[in-house]
Design a protein around this motif. Structure first.
Motif, PDB file in Angstrom:
ATOM      1  N   THR A   1       9.803 -10.134   7.697  1.00 34.78           N
ATOM      2  CA  THR A   1       8.751  -9.158   7.416  1.00 34.78           C
ATOM      3  C   THR A   1       7.417  -9.732   7.855  1.00 34.78           C
ATOM      4  O   THR A   1       7.200 -10.946   7.800  1.00 34.78           O
ATOM      5  CB  THR A   1       8.689  -8.803   5.921  1.00 34.78           C
ATOM      6  OG1 THR A   1       8.487 -10.004   5.159  1.00 34.78           O
ATOM      7  CG2 THR A   1       9.964  -8.134   5.464  1.00 34.78           C
ATOM      8  N   VAL A   2       6.530  -8.843   8.292  1.00 37.78           N
ATOM      9  CA  VAL A   2       5.198  -9.239   8.733  1.00 37.78           C
ATOM     10  C   VAL A   2       4.180  -8.409   7.959  1.00 37.78           C
ATOM     11  O   VAL A   2       4.165  -7.184   8.065  1.00 37.78           O
ATOM     12  CB  VAL A   2       5.014  -9.022  10.252  1.00 37.78           C
ATOM     13  CG1 VAL A   2       3.617  -9.456  10.672  1.00 37.78           C
ATOM     14  CG2 VAL A   2       6.074  -9.798  11.028  1.00 37.78           C
ATOM     15  N   ASP A   3       3.353  -9.062   7.160  1.00 42.20           N
ATOM     16  CA  ASP A   3       2.299  -8.394   6.405  1.00 42.20           C
ATOM     17  C   ASP A   3       0.957  -8.754   7.030  1.00 42.20           C
ATOM     18  O   ASP A   3       0.596  -9.931   7.105  1.00 42.20           O
ATOM     19  CB  ASP A   3       2.311  -8.840   4.938  1.00 42.20           C
ATOM     20  CG  ASP A   3       3.613  -8.460   4.246  1.00 42.20           C
ATOM     21  OD1 ASP A   3       4.153  -7.388   4.571  1.00 42.20           O
ATOM     22  OD2 ASP A   3       4.090  -9.232   3.403  1.00 42.20           O
ATOM     23  N   SER A   4       0.216  -7.739   7.468  1.00 39.33           N
ATOM     24  CA  SER A   4      -1.035  -8.017   8.152  1.00 39.33           C
ATOM     25  C   SER A   4      -1.897  -6.761   8.184  1.00 39.33           C
ATOM     26  O   SER A   4      -1.383  -5.637   8.151  1.00 39.33           O
ATOM     27  CB  SER A   4      -0.762  -8.490   9.581  1.00 39.33           C
ATOM     28  OG  SER A   4      -1.940  -8.939  10.194  1.00 39.33           O
ATOM     29  N   ARG A   5      -3.212  -6.998   8.246  1.00 40.74           N
ATOM     30  CA  ARG A   5      -4.165  -5.903   8.441  1.00 40.74           C
ATOM     31  C   ARG A   5      -5.171  -6.326   9.503  1.00 40.74           C
ATOM     32  O   ARG A   5      -5.577  -7.494   9.545  1.00 40.74           O
ATOM     33  CB  ARG A   5      -4.904  -5.581   7.149  1.00 40.74           C
ATOM     34  CG  ARG A   5      -4.042  -4.904   6.096  1.00 40.74           C
ATOM     35  CD  ARG A   5      -4.862  -4.609   4.851  1.00 40.74           C
ATOM     36  NE  ARG A   5      -5.353  -5.826   4.229  1.00 40.74           N
ATOM     37  CZ  ARG A   5      -6.301  -5.868   3.307  1.00 40.74           C
ATOM     38  NH1 ARG A   5      -6.900  -4.744   2.929  1.00 40.74           N
ATOM     39  NH2 ARG A   5      -6.688  -7.003   2.774  1.00 40.74           N
TER      40      ARG A   5
ATOM     41  N   THR B   1      -2.411 -12.995   8.426  1.00 41.98           N
ATOM     42  CA  THR B   1      -1.057 -12.487   8.623  1.00 41.98           C
ATOM     43  C   THR B   1      -0.094 -13.376   7.850  1.00 41.98           C
ATOM     44  O   THR B   1      -0.250 -14.595   7.818  1.00 41.98           O
ATOM     45  CB  THR B   1      -0.683 -12.496  10.122  1.00 41.98           C
ATOM     46  OG1 THR B   1      -1.576 -11.640  10.832  1.00 41.98           O
ATOM     47  CG2 THR B   1       0.751 -12.028  10.332  1.00 41.98           C
ATOM     48  N   ARG B   2       0.901 -12.748   7.236  1.00 41.43           N
ATOM     49  CA  ARG B   2       1.963 -13.479   6.552  1.00 41.43           C
ATOM     50  C   ARG B   2       3.287 -13.094   7.191  1.00 41.43           C
ATOM     51  O   ARG B   2       3.706 -11.938   7.121  1.00 41.43           O
ATOM     52  CB  ARG B   2       1.999 -13.144   5.059  1.00 41.43           C
ATOM     53  CG  ARG B   2       3.098 -13.897   4.276  1.00 41.43           C
ATOM     54  CD  ARG B   2       3.205 -13.344   2.843  1.00 41.43           C
ATOM     55  NE  ARG B   2       1.926 -13.463   2.162  1.00 41.43           N
ATOM     56  CZ  ARG B   2       1.569 -14.521   1.438  1.00 41.43           C
ATOM     57  NH1 ARG B   2       2.400 -15.539   1.317  1.00 41.43           N
ATOM     58  NH2 ARG B   2       0.375 -14.536   0.846  1.00 41.43           N
ATOM     59  N   VAL B   3       3.929 -14.068   7.845  1.00 37.86           N
ATOM     60  CA  VAL B   3       5.261 -13.869   8.398  1.00 37.86           C
ATOM     61  C   VAL B   3       6.248 -14.484   7.414  1.00 37.86           C
ATOM     62  O   VAL B   3       6.153 -15.680   7.103  1.00 37.86           O
ATOM     63  CB  VAL B   3       5.402 -14.521   9.778  1.00 37.86           C
ATOM     64  CG1 VAL B   3       6.832 -14.383  10.299  1.00 37.86           C
ATOM     65  CG2 VAL B   3       4.417 -13.905  10.768  1.00 37.86           C
TER      66      VAL B   3
END
Length: 394
Positions: A374-378, A385-387
């Motif tokens: 999962t990739v969390d980013s804005r 970014t959190r991979v």
């Protein structure tokens, strides 16, 4: 019934020497210096019934290249802060190259500079780990569980243990040097494979593209055929390149294991870039990582490499943190690569797209071992970014 610790202590010199031998033999199962140090510290603490144990390997800049502890939780270690400097009693031991056995270290003039969050130490036993006249490190114990503090017999036993530890550390360093040579050999082999398998196709592709450009105006039909040839050659070159990369198991990973290889990779990147690159490994994760199959190790390592590379190259981050932790009740492993850069736009992070930044490749690797990425980013400065990768055990 007495505990194992009590049995060892009460059984006399024979049992103690057997414990030393067992600890040293356990060391031989680990090839990285860091793992060797951890085994030594744990063995010394158990052998001499100490609440706390630590081992430091000095560097040339007044600090320690390695510093491992036993008896301190991960949360406590984070609260303590940065690695200690070569000061106080540590400096005394490095300078004098002699054992130190103290009833209460807090009363010593050299006792200074301990962080507020540091556990309270009282009785203390420290011994240098020596290779001839060279001090490879120092090992020290504190707060013996049994009343009365450390004895002269304890000091003799720890000195014997340190002598065996010196051999183990020297051997681990030789293993690392040999692996470095292996890395060079592997890179040379890869260069040959790339030249033989890929470079020739790329050369042909270039000539064909030039021919197509020259024919574009006067022979459009032939130009189309030449462009078809360009597409075919490009596909073959890409397939060859992927095959070479797929065959390449990182030499460091094959010898060191996942945790040590990540640590070495992160240290190199941290020195090479202005961005601070760090690694955090929870204690549970170190054991889980050691149990992964070769295929799982490679997938985690490669995804970590790609995610860190993206952060360094595209995010404009000040810090990048690589984290390994347990993935919960299922017994799997969780990898996170977190940066404080400018983040990705929604299109780049969308898992349904085969976008750039290597995300498609990372997802393919994760899926190949039954993992989830999962990739969390804005897309905003500082949001980062959190991979996150979770892989099952095995």
């Amino acid at each position: 019934m007495g505990t194992e610790r009590e049995t060892c202590r009460d059984a006399g010199p024979g049992a103690a020497l057997h414990a030393v031998s067992s600890a040293v033999l356990a060391v031989t199962r680990h090839l990285s210096v860091h793992e060797v140090l951890q085994v030594i510290v744990r063995g010394a603490a158990q052998l001499l019934d100490a609440r706390y144990a630590a081992l430091g390997v000095p560097d040339d800049e007044g600090s320690f290249a390695e510093f491992v502890v036993e008896g301190v939780t991960d949360a406590e270690w984070r609260a303590i802060g940065p690695l200690p400097r070569q000061h106080g009693m540590l400096a005394v031991m490095l300078r004098d190259k002699a054992p130190q056995r103290l009833a209460d270290i807090r009363t010593e003039p050299a006792f200074e500079g301990w962080p507020v969050a540091h556990p309270v130490l009282k009785d203390f036993l420290g011994v240098p780990i020596r290779d001839g006249e060279d001090v490879l490190g120092i090992i020290f114990l504190a707060n013996k569980r049994a009343p009365g503090g450390f004895t002269e017999a304890d000091q003799e036993l720890l000195t014997l243990f340190a002598a065996h530890a010196a051999i183990a550390i020297a051997n681990a360093r030789l293993h690392e040097r040999n692996r470095e040579l292996t890395v060079v050999e592997e890179r040379n082999r890869l260069a040959r494979e790339l030249h033989d398998a890929v470079a020739q196709k790329l050369f042909s592709l270039r000539l064909t593209a030039q021919a197509a450009a020259a024919l574009a105006e006067r022979d459009p039909a032939r130009t189309v055929r030449e462009l078809d040839q360009v597409q075919r050659l490009a596909g073959e070159a890409l397939a060859e390149l992927r095959a070479v990369i797929h065959e390449l198991r990182p030499a460091d990973l094959a010898g060191d294991g996942l945790v040590a290889s990540l640590r070495k990779h992160v240290e190199v990147l941290d020195r090479a870039h202005e961005t601070r690159v760090g690694l955090t490994v929870e204690r549970e994760a170190a054991g889980l990582a050691a149990e992964l199959s070769d295929e799982h190790e490679i997938a985690v390592f490669r995804i970590a490499q790609e995610a860190v590379h993206n952060a360094l190259r595209h995010a404009g981050a000040r810090t990048v943190e690589v984290r390994l932790a347990g993935a919960g009740a299922g017994g799997g492993l969780r990898l996170e690569v977190v940066d404080d850069g400018r983040g990705l736009d929604a299109e780049a992070a969308d898992p349904s797209r085969q976008g750039g930044l290597g995300l498609a490749s990372m997802r393919e690797r994760a899926a190949s071992v039954g993992g989830a990425l999962t990739v969390d980013s804005r897309p905003a400065p500082g949001t980062g970014t959190r991979v996150r990768l979770e892989v099952p055990g095995g």
